[in-house]
Write an enzyme that holds these catalytic residues in place. Structure first.
Site, PDB file in Angstrom:
ATOM      1  CE  LYS A 182      -2.505   2.140   3.840  1.00 30.86           C
ATOM      2  NZ  LYS A 182      -3.496   1.928   4.911  1.00 30.86           N
ATOM      3  CG  LEU A 183       2.572   2.694  -3.361  1.00 30.52           C
ATOM      4  CD1 LEU A 183       2.941   3.333  -4.718  1.00 30.52           C
ATOM      5  CD2 LEU A 183       3.827   2.209  -2.644  1.00 30.52           C
ATOM      6  CE  LYS A 184      -0.547   5.644   5.149  1.00 29.97           C
ATOM      7  NZ  LYS A 184      -1.942   5.774   5.612  1.00 29.97           N
ATOM      8  CG  ASP A 209      -4.590   5.336   3.342  1.00 29.67           C
ATOM      9  OD1 ASP A 209      -5.488   6.187   3.153  1.00 29.67           O
ATOM     10  OD2 ASP A 209      -4.316   4.880   4.478  1.00 29.67           O
ATOM     11  CG  ASN A 211      -4.112   8.682   5.652  1.00 30.91           C
ATOM     12  OD1 ASN A 211      -3.067   8.159   5.272  1.00 30.91           O
ATOM     13  ND2 ASN A 211      -4.922   8.101   6.531  1.00 30.91           N
ATOM     14  CD  GLU A 234      -6.751   2.875   3.719  1.00 29.15           C
ATOM     15  OE1 GLU A 234      -5.876   2.179   3.153  1.00 29.15           O
ATOM     16  OE2 GLU A 234      -6.793   3.015   4.954  1.00 29.15           O
ATOM     17  CG  ASP A 259      -8.796   4.282   7.625  1.00 30.96           C
ATOM     18  OD1 ASP A 259      -9.347   4.163   8.722  1.00 30.96           O
ATOM     19  OD2 ASP A 259      -7.545   4.378   7.520  1.00 30.96           O
ATOM     20  CE  LYS A 283      -6.355   2.369  10.104  1.00 30.35           C
ATOM     21  NZ  LYS A 283      -6.103   3.775   9.738  1.00 30.35           N
ATOM     22  N   GLY A 311      -4.049  -0.666  10.303  1.00 28.34           N
ATOM     23  CA  GLY A 311      -2.998  -0.635  11.324  1.00 28.34           C
ATOM     24  C   GLY A 311      -2.694   0.791  11.719  1.00 28.34           C
TER      25      GLY A 311
HETATM   26  C1  NPQ Z   1      -4.020   4.525   7.799  1.00 32.41           C
HETATM   27  N1  NPQ Z   1      -1.983   3.620   8.961  1.00 32.41           N
HETATM   28  O1  NPQ Z   1      -4.354   3.473   7.326  1.00 32.41           O
HETATM   29  C2  NPQ Z   1      -2.953   4.633   8.890  1.00 32.41           C
HETATM   30  C3  NPQ Z   1      -2.633   5.979   9.225  1.00 32.41           C
HETATM   31  C4  NPQ Z   1      -1.526   6.319  10.134  1.00 32.41           C
HETATM   32  C5  NPQ Z   1      -0.375   1.894   8.537  1.00 32.41           C
HETATM   33  O2  NPQ Z   1      -1.043   3.407   6.935  1.00 32.41           O
HETATM   34  C6  NPQ Z   1       1.640   7.286  13.898  1.00 32.41           C
HETATM   35  C7  NPQ Z   1       0.574   6.615  14.431  1.00 32.41           C
HETATM   36  C8  NPQ Z   1       1.661   7.541  12.566  1.00 32.41           C
HETATM   37  C9  NPQ Z   1      -0.485   6.203  13.647  1.00 32.41           C
HETATM   38  C10 NPQ Z   1       0.609   7.375  10.400  1.00 32.41           C
HETATM   39  C11 NPQ Z   1      -1.170   3.056   8.057  1.00 32.41           C
HETATM   40  C12 NPQ Z   1       0.610   7.124  11.748  1.00 32.41           C
HETATM   41  C13 NPQ Z   1      -0.484   6.459  12.297  1.00 32.41           C
HETATM   42  C14 NPQ Z   1      -0.452   6.958   9.624  1.00 32.41           C
HETATM   43  C15 NPQ Z   1      -1.526   6.045  11.471  1.00 32.41           C
HETATM   44  O3  NPQ Z   1      -4.609   5.513   7.421  1.00 32.41           O
HETATM   45 MG    MG Z   2      -5.980   4.603   6.021  1.00 25.78          MG
END
Ligand code: NPQ
Ligand code: MG
Length: 388
Positions: A182-184, A209, A211, A234, A259, A283, A311
């Protein structure tokens, strides 16, 4: 009977900074909640807030305050102390012959009196659930309805400094055996990154993802993601914009997965029925605990909506519990349930180690893991005792 709580605040360095569309972190500030029974048994829950309200409105100092000042005090009648209810043994709703810990449903109901703060609620509910399960010698997986003993693992890749760094990092994860990447992404870091990764790995299961980093007006831009054969996109738009997600999915062929927008069983059903999402990231912290997470899973199974386990850079405590959840039958996509060494050189528990792209579901009582005392004290920055 009495249960006391200890709130452990920890700081753990990350193996590399993790950058998303809302900011970058190089240290994980973690809160572990310990619920201690009068027979000296501890139950554990992890609070997955970040230091600042970047992912959602909750943040770590606020979560600790709400736990100490409101959530734990609100449970005192259930725990049989405070308000004089301890003398009325037969009115101890939710307690049982097996032990002194209140039943999980009664804890959820009591916490629901307070609005919001799902991550803080989840940490407390999970600590009590771990204790309750240990009194019954039952694993969290068996309690939730797990049907597998191993789960497929994916990995979330932060926004790096360059395409070359991205390819190097993804290459490590592919070599380690992760079953999905999964790429941010964010505006300015998307199509070039996807082109580069697809160029190297034409077949690997891949998703992105955002965000919440895009806007409704980005629909045509997001449609350009279609050529990369992604499993899903996402949370492209803000949390409260269900209509925007519906509009995006009429222009984009890649499935939209929510999400941040999914906060409860009812918000999940609303998003599904409205046509804003066809896949859901579950989550436990975001939805206020494992009971709600299981109920959202059950709804999605009924509605034929695939789910996967998200996660939040959990330590072994939160990770263990997430893996139990991810072993339920509706979790048909690999989760962000990575190995400990994805984030940490040293975990607070025994490390979770990837085996052929999978992790084993813990089968001991409760969440099945315990913090290692020396690791816990080495990572600790504050310890607060809260008497009920
Ligand atoms: C998500 N997690 O799915 C989150 C967002 C996220 C694994 O991509 C510190 C603590 C930094 C929690 C960065 C993943 C974080 C965090 C991103 C959660 O959107
Ligand atoms: Mg997410």
């Amino acid at each position: 009977m009495s249960i006391s709580f200890v709130i452990h605040s920890l700081e753990i360095p990350l193996v590399r900074p993790f950058r998303t569309s809302f900011g970058s972190q190089s240290v994980r500030d973690v809160v572990l909640v310990e619920a201690i029974s009068d027979s000296g048994v501890s139950g554990w829950g992890e609070c997955v807030t970040m230091a600042w309200p970047g992912y959602s409105a909750e943040y770590t100092r606020g979560a600790v305050n709400v736990m100490r000042d409101f959530l734990i005090p609100t449970l005192s009648p259930l725990l049989g102390v405070g308000g004089g209810s301890s003398s009325k043994g037969s009115s101890l709703k939710g307690s049982s012959a097996e032990g002194s810990t209140p039943a999980p449903d009664s804890v959820r109901a009591a916490l629901a009196v307070m609005q919001g703060n799902p991550m803080a609620k989840s940490a407390i509910e999970t600590a009590l659930l771990d204790l309750w399960l240990k009194e019954r010698n039952l694993s969290l997986g068996d309690f939730l309805g797990a049907t597998r003993d191993r789960v497929d693992c994916g990995v979330s890749v932060g926004i790096p400094n360059s395409i070359a760094d991205l390819i190097a990092e993804v290459g490590q994860y592919v070599e380690q055996g992760y079953r999905r990447i999964k790429l941010k992404v964010e505006p300015g870091w998307d199509l070039d990154a996807l082109r580069a990764v697809r160029g190297e790995w034409p077949e690997i299961p891949l998703q992105v993802d955002a965000n919440q980093a895009y806007r409704r007006s980005d629909a045509d831009h997001l449609a350009k993601f279609d050529e990369f054969d992604l499993l899903l996109i996402e949370q492209p738009l803000p949390e409260d914009d269900l209509l925007g997600h519906k509009l995006i999915s009429s222009v984009v062929e890649t499935p939209i997965c929510l999400d941040e927008s999914i906060l409860s069983v009812d918000s999940a059903e609303s998003a599904i029925e409205f046509g804003a999402t066809t896949i859901i990231n579950i989550k436990p912290g975001r939805v206020g605990g494992f009971l709600n997470a299981r109920d959202i899973h059950d709804l999605c199974v009924e509605k034929n909506i695939p789910v996967w386990c998200g996660g939040m850079l959990e330590t072994g405590v939160g990770r263990a519990a997430n893996i139990a959840l991810a072993a339920l039958p509706g979790f048909i996509l690999p989760g962000d349930t990575s190995a400990s060494n994805r984030y940490y050189k040293e975990d607070v528990t025994e490390p979770f180690v990837l085996d052929h792209g999978q992790l084993s579901v813990p089968n001991g009582p409760g969440i099945g893991v315990e913090p290692i005392a020396v690791n816990l004290s080495g990572m600790s920055i504050a310890t607060e005792h809260v008497e009920v």
